[in-house]
Design a protein around this motif. Structure first.
Motif, short mmCIF file in Angstrom:
data_model
loop_
_atom_site.label_atom_id
_atom_site.label_comp_id
_atom_site.label_asym_id
_atom_site.label_seq_id
_atom_site.Cartn_x
_atom_site.Cartn_y
_atom_site.Cartn_z
N ASP A 1 39.34 37.87 44.71
CA ASP A 1 40.01 36.62 45.07
C ASP A 1 39.60 36.13 46.45
O ASP A 1 40.06 35.08 46.92
CB ASP A 1 41.53 36.72 44.93
CG ASP A 1 42.20 37.62 45.97
OD1 ASP A 1 41.67 37.82 47.08
OD2 ASP A 1 43.30 38.14 45.67
N PRO B 1 38.47 30.10 43.71
CA PRO B 1 38.74 30.21 42.27
C PRO B 1 37.75 29.46 41.38
O PRO B 1 37.62 29.79 40.20
CB PRO B 1 40.15 29.64 42.12
CG PRO B 1 40.77 29.80 43.46
CD PRO B 1 39.66 29.64 44.45
N PRO C 1 44.81 33.94 42.64
CA PRO C 1 43.81 33.03 43.20
C PRO C 1 44.39 32.16 44.30
O PRO C 1 45.56 31.77 44.26
CB PRO C 1 43.39 32.19 41.99
CG PRO C 1 44.60 32.21 41.10
CD PRO C 1 45.22 33.56 41.28
#
Length: 304
Positions: A232, A236, A245
């Protein structure tokens, strides 16, 4: 990479709220990890997956540190102790541990296993989040948001030998790419001696400059470096298959450049993990395949 890479899967999702990251190791393997490393001429063996209990069969609040909240505390401790043994054994065998998650709580075990007795270990933490909550500050109780605080022995983790790794000093810990912090962990980071680069810092200075400096801080006076890459960390749009995200992350090319700088520290690099790939939320295994590509860059793949 002049050592054999041993892949260790940890299908762990006890540290997170959303199911699916337990399938991360399989998704990364399916995404072509072995092929990427073979293409570099890197010897690679697969140590299989460690056993992880199913959350449906356990009570998340059955055991947690006194005065705080940490879901699946006992189970996370047991898994991380197994990860520690597997990573330490890999290093003792002269091989390089590449740990596949699973949620980021597994880093507690990876770092503990990478920390050799009587040595010091620097840590570079590529993540959108600080993972600096404790059982006293956490709004969720999820241990994947506490892993770095646990490693550094913050608050109640100070007395938990399975988590606290004294070989890691705050001065040699660097967070890169922060953009989502809870208030409690923001305070703890500010009060600590860790170095933290937000995405604003990255924007102002560039990925190469920040990552080179981060690696230098982690390597300064230490015997080795551990690199923890939470997928992450990327935006995203590049890595949709993650459980938490956050918009505004690094781009595809910036992530590769960062890992290319990691490769330049191969003489000090002792261990690495790729975590938080969630194929349920992914688009045609895009995030897992990107994780494989980034691993290849960390082990020396270049355009020319």
């Amino acid at each position: 990479m002049d050592r054999t890479v041993r892949v260790l899967g940890v299908p762990m999702d006890l540290g997170a709220d959303r199911r699916g990251v337990d399938m991360g190791p399989s998704a990364i393997r399916y995404g072509g990890l072995a092929e990427q490393l073979d293409g570099l001429g890197v010897d690679c063996t697969d140590g299989g997956d460690l056993a992880v209990p199913r959350p449906e069969a356990r009570d998340p609040d059955a055991d947690h540190p006194r005065g705080g909240r940490a879901k699946f505390h006992r189970e996370t401790r047991e898994v991380c102790e197994d990860v520690r043994t597997a990573v330490s054994g890999t290093i003792d065998d002269g091989e390089f541990p590449l740990v596949l998650g699973g949620d980021h709580s597994i880093a507690i075990g990876t770092v503990a296993g990478a920390a050799e007795p009587d040595e010091s270990l620097g840590v570079v933490w590529f993540d959108a989040h600080g993972d600096f909550n404790t059982p006293q500050t956490t709004p969720s109780g999820n241990i994947h948001g506490m892993s770095l605080a646990a490693i550094l022995g913050k608050e109640s983790f100070a007395d938990e030998s399975w988590a606290h790794t004294p070989a890691v000093s705050e001065e040699n810990v660097v967070l890169v790419g922060l953009r989502n912090l809870d208030e409690g962990e923001r305070r703890l980071i500010r009060e600590s001696d860790v170095t933290a680069y937000s995405m604003s810092d990255v924007d102002a200075r560039s990925v190469p400059e920040v990552v080179e400096e981060a690696l230098g801080i982690a390597a300064d006076g230490t015997d080795a470096i551990h690199v923890s890459l939470d997928m992450d960390w990327l935006d995203p749009t590049e890595a949709p298959g993650v459980g938490t995200p956050v918009r505004g992350g690094v781009s595809y090319r910036e992530a590769h450049v960062a890992m290319e700088y990691v490769a330049e520290r191969h003489d000090k690099l002792r261990s690495m993990e790729l975590v938080e790939v969630n194929p349920i939320l992914d688009d045609h295994n895009q995030t897992a395949e990107l994780a494989c590509e980034l691993a290849a860059s960390a082990f020396g793949k270049r355009i020319l």
